[in-house]
Every structure is written in C-alpha cells, then in structure tokens.
Motif scaffolding. Structure first.
Motif, short mmCIF file in Angstrom:
data_model
loop_
_atom_site.label_atom_id
_atom_site.label_comp_id
_atom_site.label_asym_id
_atom_site.label_seq_id
_atom_site.Cartn_x
_atom_site.Cartn_y
_atom_site.Cartn_z
N ILE A 15 16.14 42.48 -39.64
CA ILE A 15 16.43 43.46 -40.70
C ILE A 15 15.18 44.22 -41.13
CG2 ILE A 15 17.19 43.65 -43.12
CD1 ILE A 15 19.07 41.23 -42.50
N ARG A 16 14.03 43.56 -41.10
CA ARG A 16 12.83 44.16 -41.68
C ARG A 16 11.75 44.61 -40.70
NH1 ARG A 16 13.34 45.55 -47.10
NH2 ARG A 16 14.95 44.23 -47.98
N ALA A 17 11.65 43.98 -39.52
CA ALA A 17 10.52 44.29 -38.63
C ALA A 17 10.58 45.74 -38.17
CB ALA A 17 10.53 43.35 -37.42
N GLY A 18 9.42 46.35 -38.08
CA GLY A 18 9.32 47.71 -37.56
C GLY A 18 9.74 48.80 -38.52
N GLY A 19 10.17 48.44 -39.72
CA GLY A 19 10.61 49.47 -40.66
C GLY A 19 9.45 50.35 -41.10
N MET A 20 9.68 51.66 -41.15
CA MET A 20 8.65 52.61 -41.63
C MET A 20 9.36 53.57 -42.58
SD MET A 20 6.39 53.77 -38.35
CE MET A 20 7.66 54.29 -37.21
N SER A 35 17.23 53.25 -45.98
CA SER A 35 17.65 53.04 -44.59
C SER A 35 16.70 53.81 -43.68
CB SER A 35 19.08 53.56 -44.42
OG SER A 35 19.46 53.45 -43.08
N GLU A 36 16.47 53.29 -42.48
CA GLU A 36 15.53 53.89 -41.53
C GLU A 36 15.92 55.34 -41.22
OE1 GLU A 36 16.86 51.02 -41.47
OE2 GLU A 36 15.28 49.53 -41.21
N ALA A 37 14.91 56.21 -41.13
CA ALA A 37 15.16 57.63 -40.90
C ALA A 37 15.39 57.93 -39.42
CB ALA A 37 13.99 58.45 -41.41
N LEU A 38 16.28 58.90 -39.20
CA LEU A 38 16.55 59.37 -37.84
C LEU A 38 15.78 60.68 -37.63
CD1 LEU A 38 18.11 59.67 -35.15
CD2 LEU A 38 20.11 60.37 -36.49
N PHE A 39 14.98 60.75 -36.56
CA PHE A 39 14.18 61.95 -36.27
C PHE A 39 14.67 62.65 -35.01
CE2 PHE A 39 11.40 59.39 -38.92
CZ PHE A 39 10.78 60.33 -39.73
N PRO A 40 15.72 63.49 -35.14
CA PRO A 40 16.18 64.22 -33.96
C PRO A 40 15.33 65.47 -33.77
CG PRO A 40 17.74 64.47 -35.79
CD PRO A 40 16.50 63.84 -36.33
N THR A 41 14.18 65.29 -33.20
CA THR A 41 13.28 66.43 -32.95
C THR A 41 12.63 66.27 -31.59
OG1 THR A 41 11.36 67.67 -33.75
CG2 THR A 41 11.33 65.30 -34.15
N GLY A 93 -0.72 59.84 -33.51
CA GLY A 93 0.19 60.85 -34.03
C GLY A 93 1.27 61.17 -33.02
N TYR A 94 2.38 61.65 -33.52
CA TYR A 94 3.50 61.95 -32.64
C TYR A 94 3.30 63.31 -31.98
CZ TYR A 94 5.52 57.83 -34.68
OH TYR A 94 5.73 56.54 -35.05
N ILE A 95 3.77 63.41 -30.73
CA ILE A 95 3.55 64.62 -29.94
C ILE A 95 4.87 65.23 -29.46
CG2 ILE A 95 2.45 65.57 -27.86
CD1 ILE A 95 0.42 63.19 -28.07
N TYR A 96 5.62 64.43 -28.70
CA TYR A 96 6.80 64.95 -27.99
C TYR A 96 7.73 63.76 -27.77
CZ TYR A 96 9.16 67.92 -24.45
OH TYR A 96 10.05 68.67 -23.75
N SER A 97 9.03 63.94 -28.02
CA SER A 97 9.93 62.77 -28.07
C SER A 97 10.22 62.12 -26.71
CB SER A 97 11.23 63.13 -28.79
OG SER A 97 10.98 63.19 -30.19
N ARG A 98 9.76 62.70 -25.61
CA ARG A 98 9.92 61.97 -24.35
C ARG A 98 9.09 60.69 -24.38
NH1 ARG A 98 6.98 64.02 -20.28
NH2 ARG A 98 7.88 66.08 -20.51
N PHE A 99 7.98 60.72 -25.15
CA PHE A 99 7.15 59.51 -25.18
C PHE A 99 6.73 59.04 -26.56
CE2 PHE A 99 3.34 62.19 -25.28
CZ PHE A 99 3.76 63.32 -24.59
N THR A 100 7.00 59.81 -27.61
CA THR A 100 6.68 59.31 -28.96
C THR A 100 7.69 59.84 -29.95
OG1 THR A 100 5.15 61.18 -29.19
CG2 THR A 100 4.16 59.03 -28.78
N ASN A 101 8.39 58.95 -30.62
CA ASN A 101 9.34 59.35 -31.67
C ASN A 101 9.41 58.20 -32.68
OD1 ASN A 101 12.29 59.19 -32.79
ND2 ASN A 101 11.99 61.32 -32.20
N PRO A 102 9.33 58.49 -33.98
CA PRO A 102 9.28 57.39 -34.96
C PRO A 102 10.52 56.50 -34.97
CG PRO A 102 8.69 59.51 -35.98
CD PRO A 102 9.15 59.82 -34.60
N THR A 103 11.72 57.07 -34.75
CA THR A 103 12.93 56.23 -34.76
C THR A 103 12.92 55.28 -33.56
OG1 THR A 103 14.07 58.13 -35.72
CG2 THR A 103 15.43 56.27 -35.04
N VAL A 104 12.49 55.82 -32.40
CA VAL A 104 12.41 54.99 -31.20
C VAL A 104 11.34 53.90 -31.40
CG1 VAL A 104 11.92 54.99 -28.71
CG2 VAL A 104 13.20 56.89 -29.73
#
Ligand code: PLP
Length: 397
Positions: A14-19, A27-33, A54-65
């Motif tokens: 329930i708690r691990a990885g939450g940002m 509730s955990e945020a969804l980043f469709p970008t 820092g995040y760059i491009y969702s093929r390899f970095t996305n906060p929800t993933v």
C-alpha cells in the motif's frame, strides 16, 4: 517515501514507492505525458547525460511507472524493477539484454507457451542462442542440462507449473546456477511475492506478467523484470530505453492500485482454491486433483516450505472421456471459459485442446496434460457457488 523494506508486505503493498506532487494528492498521481519540460538548455543537457536526475521522456522515465516499479521491487525484496508493456515483453527484453550469440538457455518445458517460442527457434534461436528444455522437476535433470553446454547464461522456470501444479526446488536450482555462473530467473506469476519470494530463496531475477494477479481484475496488460539495481537499472534499462517495450503510464497506475489489494486477494484466492481442491479430491467422479497445498500432492512438503499459500490454480482429471470433461466445462454458468488466470473471476479451461493444443499428443501425455484434465483458476466468488457450478456437469457424467 516508505521504502523501508523491514515493513510488513501488507504495508509495502500500500505504501512503498508512493510519491506526491506539490498538490499533496492522497491517491497516486497518473502522468499521461510523453515528455517532460526542462527549465533551461543547461538543465536539459544535464538530464540527458544523467548528470542531474529528472524525467525526460516516458519511453524510459515516468513518475507513475516509477512508483509501480518501486512498489513491486519492495514486495519482492529486490533492489529494483523495470516495468514492461506485457509479461512477454519482460521475458523477451530480459533474454535479449542478457544473452549473446553462442549462449545457452535452460528452460523448464512447463512454462507459458509463448515463453518457449521466445527462447526457441522463432526468436532467440535466430540470433544464435541454443536452448535446452527440461521436462522434469528432478534436480539431476536440471544439473545435467545446465552442464550440457559451456555457456549456460540463463536458467528459467515457473513454479508451480501450469496446468499440472508441479513444484520446482528454487533453492537447489539456484545453487546449481550460482556454481555455473548462470542467471536464474523465476516467473513468479502464479504465486506473486505475497506467496513466494524467489529472490530470498536464491534466484537472481523474478519475471511478472502483471496482466494476471498484479492487476487482479483482468483490465490491463503489463509486465516486469525484478532483480538487482545493477542488472535492472543498467543492463535491462539501457536495452529497454532503446527498444521501447515500455509500460504505459495508465497501465502502471492501474497496476499500482492493484498491488494495494494483492496480499488480501492472494490469501483469499489460496483459501478458495484449497477448499475447492479438497472438495474435488473427495468427489467420486474425479480421479486426481493437482494442487500444491493438498496433502496428496507429491511435492506438498516442498511447496509448503517455499510458498505461504497454494495460489489460485488447480487442475483435476475427470473419470471418463474428453466429452465428459467438456460437459463439465459447458455446464458451468458462473466460471468463464477462457485461458486467462489471475482474476477475481474464476476461469475454467481444457488445456489439451486450447492452451496446450500445439504440443504433440505424446508430449502432452508425458506432461500429464491428458484429454480428461481440466484447469480452474479459482477467483473470489463464494465457495458454495463454485462447487455447485462444477457439480452441475459432474452429476451428468
Ligand atoms: C500470461 C503469462 C505470461 C505472459 O504474460 P502477458 O502479460 O500475457 O504477455 C508469462 N508467464 C506466465 C506464467 C503467464 O501466465
């Protein structure tokens, strides 16, 4: 946040990885970008070289993933996880990122059908990788296969196996792999980290089809590779960021929320499946039930030593013919006739004519996948309704 691995798995789920963002959403945020914006050319440059996080491009970095990967890694007791678009993408990505021409893969024959195709001539075989298939739980057979060729790179199995619920000794095979310098991979789809922790038993990598129990309600496809930080964040990450079988942020968000109820679901699946196995085992028209936690299971002791629950999947042999087995399936009104598993909805399958129909009849017979075998992936419906659903057909044969 909350990545203290000493916490109980129910809490980690329930708690691990939450940002949280600056809005402090609960509730955990969804980043469709697709991409992320940098404050300056210098910041962009530093992020691209990895000098600055820092995040760059969702093929390899996305906060929800990221959140999904961290939560799953915490549950498996691993350094890191890399999410993929499907379970098959996880297996293909792992095999291609670890193996090179001339390498040797040893795999159990009792694995997901497409997995054998990836390791065999249709995929890895084309790139000069040789694969040996072991159709046995015998440790001698594994030792022999691992030593058969000098460059054994990858050893792969699923336990319990599908559909006959054979159990493989993870710790013993891990020891063989360590001595041979091979990477030992366990597909933990059936048990999930709630019932079995392959890494703690000595495996190097865990594979998941997140499309099954991690989601748990049959909504989205996904997969994951779980292991050391070095393997995931260097070898696998570098391969995946280039080749692109990445998990979509929306799917990651569904899976992240799925993990929150994983412990409670896996215990309920196991209890429901054990009760149904018990009932089936005492039914006069059933000759044998395969379920790891039944005392009649040949490897019950091993299963109980490496798993904390039997899982959702059971199978049984009907006293009669293929027509009788089909009659039981066709008379169900609650269970879904589908090859899928890992859902709160119970599913029922005739493996010999569906999931395992591409095997030769002789190979099926050797693996115990006869015409009278039925597989049930037990969901969370009431026990009495599931029994009545199977009794309807059983009463007619
Ligand atoms: C379903 C499954 C896979 C493949 O996963 P997908 O998400 O369908 O690609 C791999 N291993 C096992 C054990 C499975 O059940």
């Amino acid at each position: 946040m909350n990545n203290d691995n000493k916490l109980h798995p129910d809490t980690l789920a329930i708690r691990a990885g939450g940002m949280r963002t600056s809005f402090n959403e609960h509730s955990e945020a969804l980043f469709p970008t697709v991409s992320f914006v940098h404050e300056s050319a210098e910041m962009a440059a530093k992020r691209f070289t990895g000098e600055e996080p820092g995040y760059i491009y969702s093929r390899f970095t996305n906060p929800t993933v990221d959140m999904f990967e961290q939560r799953l890694a915490a549950l498996e007791g691993a350094g890191a996880a890399i999410a993929t678009s499907t379970g098959m993408a996880a297996i293909t990505t792992l095999a291609m990122s670890l193996c090179a021409q001339g390498d040797h893969i040893v795999t159990s024959g009792s694995v997901f059908g497409s997995t054998l195709n990836v390791f065999g001539p249709p995929v890895m075989g084309k790139f000069g990788v040789t694969t040996t298939i072991v159709n046995s739980t015998s440790l001698d057979a594994w030792r022999e296969a691992i030593a058969a060729l000098p460059k054994t790179k990858l050893v792969f199995l699923e336990t319990p196996s599908n559909p006959t619920c054979e159990v493989f000794d993870i710790a013993a095979i891990a020891e063989m792999c360590r001595k041979a310098g091979a990477t030992f991979v366990v597909d933990n789809c059936f048990c999930t980290p709630i019932l079995q922790k392959p890494l703690a038993l000595g495996a190097d990598v865990v594979i998941h089809s997140a499309s099954k129990h991690l989601d748990g309600q049959g909504r989205v496809m996904g997969g994951a590779i779980v292991g050391t930080k070095q393997m995931c964040k260097e070898t696998v990450y570098n391969f995946l960021r280039t080749t692109g079988a990445s998990l979509a942020p929306f799917n990651a968000w569904v899976l992240l929320k799925g993990l929150e109820t994983l412990p409670i679901r896996m215990r309920a699946h196991s209890e429901n499946a054990l009760q149904l196995s018990d009932w089936l085992g005492n039914h006069p028209k059933i000759t044998k039930v395969n379920y790891p936690f039944l005392s009649t299971h040949a490897q019950n002791k091993l299963a109980r030593s490496q798993q904390s629950g039997g899982g959702a999947v059971l199978s049984f042999y009907v006293s009669g013919t293929k027509a009788d087995a089909w009659k039981i399936i066709d008379n169900t009104k609650i269970m879904s006739i589908t090859g899928n598993l890992g859902d709160v909805k119970t599913t029922i399958t005739h493996p010999a004519s569906t999931t395992h129909s591409r095997m030769s009849a002789a190979a099926r017979e050797a693996a115990g996948i006869t015409d009278t075998l039925i597989r049930v992936a037990v969901g969370l419906e009431a026990q009495e309704d599931l029994r009545a659903d199977l009794a309807r057909g059983l009463d007619q044969i």
